[in-house]
Design a protein around this motif. Structure first.
Motif: not given
Length: 336
Positions: A226, A257, A203, A253, A260, A230, A199
């Protein structure tokens, strides 16, 4: 020493032989003194006792839920099982062979069959993590870049999912008792680490599109994939039992993500709105296109408010500039 995955072992390789050796034929008589005195019989018993000892240690590891020790012992027991089968094949008399098979081979095959897919899962999860990190976790974390691929590891993670299904199927087919939950907990830890690191790679690639290439359109293409990725990894980590590193995994992690995705969700929404506007305009549905376009202002206001209230890293100026340019192109081309 690296141990091979067991993914090449099919259920038929163990289930079929079991059907033939589970019970000793009713007509079989006790082993005669003359047969018991033969070198072939003595060798079969010797090898069988060695197998029984190894199986006892392996079964103890299973009962304790020690997947690491199971991993260490599995290949040795499997190898000795083949030696025993070969030795028994040299013993005279089908009844004598059936008795030896029932005593030594059947218990070993049942225990190995009951656990082989869990051992495979553990080995594959370790292999994925080692392949991703190159075996040097500290160096990898300090040198990871967007250029590391994530799709090849996705294929391995999907293979892991298939092994889980096979494990469940073989338990049902063989009517085997469940394994200790600690085994699945340990496998889950390894899988979560592999998935979490993967992941992170995804990312970084996503952030590269935004901050280095400043290409919001490329990021929009990957956005849904994505987001799904996730969610899958988030569920996987949340499904773990309480552990010391669970919060760290989630923060390093998953939250990274998620940040983002949150950081650009309104920009992605703007692009998708403009794409709908373009589709409507191309179809000659100008009134509907104008109605959709009127929603753009609200999205921009929410994006601006989110940036004010959050601590997210600002997006490159080129992102807003490209979206405005796309909007202006549509307004000019279709007189919106």
């Amino acid at each position: 020493m690296k141990r091979a995955l067991l993914t090449g072992i099919s259920a038929a390789m163990l289930l079929s032989p079991l059907a033939a050796v589970t019970a000793t034929p009713a007509s079989a008589s006790a082993v005669t003194a003359s047969v018991a005195a033969t070198p072939a019989y003595k060798e079969a018993v010797k090898q069988g006792n060695t197998l029984a000892k190894g199986l006892k240690n392996y079964s103890a590891a299973v009962t304790a839920g020690d997947i690491d020790r199971m991993d260490m012992l599995f290949d040795g027991v499997s190898k000795q099982l083949r030696v025993v089968e070969s030795s028994i094949g040299k013993v005279a008399g089908p009844g004598n062979r059936a008795e030896l098979l029932g005593k030594y081979v059947t218990p070993a095959k049942k225990e190995l069959e009951r656990t082989m897919y869990e051992v495979s899962q553990f080995r594959l999860a370790l292999k994925i993590y080692e392949k991703i990190t190159g075996g040097d976790v500290l160096y990898w974390h300090n040198n990871i870049t967007h250029r590391h691929g994530y799709k090849e590891f996705d294929a391995d993670l999907l293979k892991l999912e298939r092994l889980k299904k096979r494990a469940a199927a073989i338990k049902k087919a063989g009517n085997y008792s469940p394994l200790p939950s600690l085994i699945y907990w340990e496998i889950g830890i390894e899988e979560s680490m592999a998935a979490s690191v993967n992941l992170l790679i995804y990312n970084l690639k996503f952030e590269y599109f935004l901050d280095e290439e400043e290409n919001i359109f490329e990021a929009e293409l990957y956005y849904d994939d994505f987001t799904r990725y996730l969610k899958h990894k988030e569920n996987l980590i949340e499904g773990l039992p309480p552990i010391k590193d669970k919060t760290g995994l989630y923060k390093v992690y998953v939250q990274s993500a998620r940040s983002t995705i949150e950081r650009i969700k309104y920009e992605v929404s703007q692009i998708r709105l403009l794409k709908r506007v373009e589709e409507l305009a191309k179809a000659g549905r100008i009134s509907e296109a104008k109605a959709e376009l009127s929603k753009l202002r609200g999205l921009r206001q929410r994006a601006a408010l989110m940036r004010e209230e959050s601590q997210y890293k600002p997006l490159p100026a080129a992102v807003d500039a490209d979206i405005h340019q796309y909007e202006q192109k549509l307004r000019t081309s279709y007189q919106l």
